[in-house]
Scaffold this motif. Structure first.
Motif, PDB file in Angstrom:
ATOM      1  N   ASN A 109       0.822  -1.215   0.000  1.00  0.00           N
ATOM      2  CA  ASN A 109       0.000   0.000   0.000  1.00  0.00           C
ATOM      3  C   ASN A 109       0.850   1.257   0.000  1.00  0.00           C
ATOM      4  O   ASN A 109       0.424   2.304  -0.505  1.00  0.00           O
ATOM      5  N   TRP A 110       2.059   1.162   0.566  1.00  0.00           N
ATOM      6  CA  TRP A 110       2.930   2.335   0.626  1.00  0.00           C
ATOM      7  C   TRP A 110       3.487   2.709  -0.739  1.00  0.00           C
ATOM      8  O   TRP A 110       3.490   3.885  -1.106  1.00  0.00           O
ATOM      9  N   GLY A 111       3.959   1.742  -1.508  1.00  0.00           N
ATOM     10  CA  GLY A 111       4.596   2.112  -2.763  1.00  0.00           C
ATOM     11  C   GLY A 111       4.637   1.022  -3.818  1.00  0.00           C
ATOM     12  O   GLY A 111       4.555   1.316  -5.015  1.00  0.00           O
ATOM     13  N   LEU A 112       4.795  -0.236  -3.408  1.00  0.00           N
ATOM     14  CA  LEU A 112       4.928  -1.294  -4.401  1.00  0.00           C
ATOM     15  C   LEU A 112       3.643  -1.516  -5.186  1.00  0.00           C
ATOM     16  O   LEU A 112       3.670  -2.146  -6.255  1.00  0.00           O
ATOM     17  N   PHE A 172      11.427   7.002   3.825  1.00  0.00           N
ATOM     18  CA  PHE A 172      10.414   7.923   3.307  1.00  0.00           C
ATOM     19  C   PHE A 172       9.877   8.817   4.414  1.00  0.00           C
ATOM     20  O   PHE A 172       9.650  10.020   4.207  1.00  0.00           O
ATOM     21  N   GLN A 173       9.669   8.228   5.599  1.00  0.00           N
ATOM     22  CA  GLN A 173       9.180   9.014   6.728  1.00  0.00           C
ATOM     23  C   GLN A 173      10.215  10.022   7.208  1.00  0.00           C
ATOM     24  O   GLN A 173       9.862  11.021   7.851  1.00  0.00           O
ATOM     25  N   ASP A 177      11.794  11.594  -0.171  1.00  0.00           N
ATOM     26  CA  ASP A 177      10.672  11.327  -1.074  1.00  0.00           C
ATOM     27  C   ASP A 177      11.098  10.560  -2.316  1.00  0.00           C
ATOM     28  O   ASP A 177      10.252   9.992  -3.017  1.00  0.00           O
ATOM     29  N   GLU A 178      12.407  10.541  -2.606  1.00  0.00           N
ATOM     30  CA  GLU A 178      12.882   9.818  -3.790  1.00  0.00           C
ATOM     31  C   GLU A 178      12.654   8.318  -3.685  1.00  0.00           C
ATOM     32  O   GLU A 178      12.721   7.602  -4.698  1.00  0.00           O
ATOM     33  N   THR A 179      12.407   7.821  -2.476  1.00  0.00           N
ATOM     34  CA  THR A 179      12.206   6.387  -2.313  1.00  0.00           C
ATOM     35  C   THR A 179      10.932   5.893  -3.001  1.00  0.00           C
ATOM     36  O   THR A 179      10.773   4.686  -3.194  1.00  0.00           O
ATOM     37  N   LYS A 180      10.034   6.809  -3.390  1.00  0.00           N
ATOM     38  CA  LYS A 180       8.809   6.411  -4.063  1.00  0.00           C
ATOM     39  C   LYS A 180       8.855   6.695  -5.561  1.00  0.00           C
ATOM     40  O   LYS A 180       7.835   6.563  -6.246  1.00  0.00           O
ATOM     41  N   SER A 181      10.029   7.065  -6.073  1.00  0.00           N
ATOM     42  CA  SER A 181      10.179   7.219  -7.515  1.00  0.00           C
ATOM     43  C   SER A 181      10.214   5.852  -8.178  1.00  0.00           C
ATOM     44  O   SER A 181      10.418   4.825  -7.523  1.00  0.00           O
ATOM     45  N   LEU A 185      11.572   2.381  -6.529  1.00  0.00           N
ATOM     46  CA  LEU A 185      10.645   1.298  -6.212  1.00  0.00           C
ATOM     47  C   LEU A 185      11.135  -0.040  -6.759  1.00  0.00           C
ATOM     48  O   LEU A 185      10.876  -1.093  -6.162  1.00  0.00           O
ATOM     49  N   LYS A 186      11.849  -0.007  -7.869  1.00  0.00           N
ATOM     50  CA  LYS A 186      12.418  -1.247  -8.391  1.00  0.00           C
ATOM     51  C   LYS A 186      13.501  -1.781  -7.458  1.00  0.00           C
ATOM     52  O   LYS A 186      13.642  -3.003  -7.280  1.00  0.00           O
ATOM     53  N   ILE A 187      14.252  -0.871  -6.842  1.00  0.00           N
ATOM     54  CA  ILE A 187      15.246  -1.290  -5.847  1.00  0.00           C
ATOM     55  C   ILE A 187      14.541  -1.849  -4.611  1.00  0.00           C
ATOM     56  O   ILE A 187      14.975  -2.846  -4.029  1.00  0.00           O
ATOM     57  N   VAL A 188      13.441  -1.190  -4.206  1.00  0.00           N
ATOM     58  CA  VAL A 188      12.666  -1.684  -3.058  1.00  0.00           C
ATOM     59  C   VAL A 188      12.119  -3.071  -3.346  1.00  0.00           C
ATOM     60  O   VAL A 188      12.116  -3.952  -2.471  1.00  0.00           O
TER      61      VAL A 188
END
Length: 305
Positions: A109-112, A172-173, A177-181, A185-188
């Motif tokens: 729900n956060w990003g993936l 992200f918290q 904010d770049e963690t949701k680019s 997201l592919k790295i996540v």
């Protein structure tokens, strides 16, 4: 295999008929650990709801709270001598929800979820890995292994995996904010699959279970100070503390692997030296197999959850 099927069916029916408790009246102390387990399960279910509503801070706090309860319910059961088969089964089911399903829903729900099917497959692999790990834990409860191996989990335990897989959410918290680019997201996604692999792997990770049995007198006060300090930082700077603890834990895994391998090699060498029919030097045909180069021969008696 066909000859074993009647025995397996008979054994299965016998276990199903066996009562969970030996007596008609169950002591109250037997119920205390289960209350903590159910409280942790409530926290895991609440985390799923908070993740659906996008309240990331409360969702993370619920998972951390469930991890803390998971760390004390087993110790309470041992202290009260209240261990039971019912409690073990309930604990495994709660761990699957708290540390398999809840973190998967949260990170999806956060990003993936922006990656559509790829993100869903990733979190599904994580949840399935936690289920497989718990099944391996239940199957290995009766294994008889050296006591020192209780200091190690086989692979990453599910509570630690649940905390570690949420590292991108912590960042992200913290304002990254770049963690949701899309590229992040592919790295996540790759990182989530890596944590899932660590759960089902045979890489030993340090558990520290034997530290709770005896503590040297001079270490009592420092342990209190460190524990209070960690709790204070966790309440004051939660995401910074979780990020640091996660990075330290991941960095400590290679050291745990090396220490486990060295102890296995030392134990194998001691067994070879104590054997009366040891082979002469240079002849390795009669020596017992050690774990040099592999870690599958020695499995901890408590592989962790």
């Amino acid at each position: 295999m066909e000859n074993d099927e009647p025995f397996i069916e008979t054994e299965t029916r016998r276990r199903r008929r066996r009562s969970l408790f030996r007596h008609r009246r169950v002591p109250v102390r037997m119920l205390v650990p289960n209350f903590f387990t159910l409280l942790g399960l409530c926290a895991g279910l609440t985390s799923i709801r908070m993740g659906i509503e996008g309240r990331w801070d409360l969702a993370i706090a619920a998972i951390v709270f469930a991890a803390c309860l998971d760390g004390i319910d087993g110790r309470i059961a041992r202290l009260l001598k209240a261990s039971s088969r019912f409690g073990a089964e309930l604990d495994s089911l709660a761990d699957f929800v708290n540390f398999g399903v809840a973190p998967a829903f949260l990170i999806f729900n956060w990003g993936l979820g922006d990656l559509k099917s790829a993100g869903w497959i990733c979190v599904m692999i994580f949840a399935l890995a936690s289920a497989l790990r718990l099944a391996r834990f239940n199957a290995a409860l009766d294994d008889d292994r050296p006591k020192w191996q209780s200091n190690y989990f086989m692979g990453m335990p599910t509570p630690a995996a649940a905390i570690a897989v949420l590292l991108p959410v912590y960042l992200f918290q913290l304002g990254l904010d770049e963690t949701k680019s899309q590229w992040a997201l592919k790295i996540v996604l790759t990182y989530t699959v890596f944590i899932a692999f660590m759960m089902v792997s045979n890489i030993p990770t340090y558990s520290g279970k034997l530290l709770g049995e005896r503590v040297r007198r001079e270490w009592v006060l420092p342990i209190f100070i460190v524990a209070i300090g960690v709790v204070a930082f966790l309440f004051t700077y939660p995401y910074e503390t979780l990020t640091v603890l996660t990075c330290l834990y991941l960095g400590f895994i290679p050291l745990s692997w090396r220490a486990f391998r060295d102890k296995c090699e030392g134990e194998g060498a001691a067994s070879a030296a104590a054997s009366p029919d040891a082979s002469p030097p240079g002849d390795t045909s009669g020596k017992p197999e050690t774990t040099t180069g592999r870690i599958f021969a020695f499995r901890p008696n408590d592989p962790g959850k």
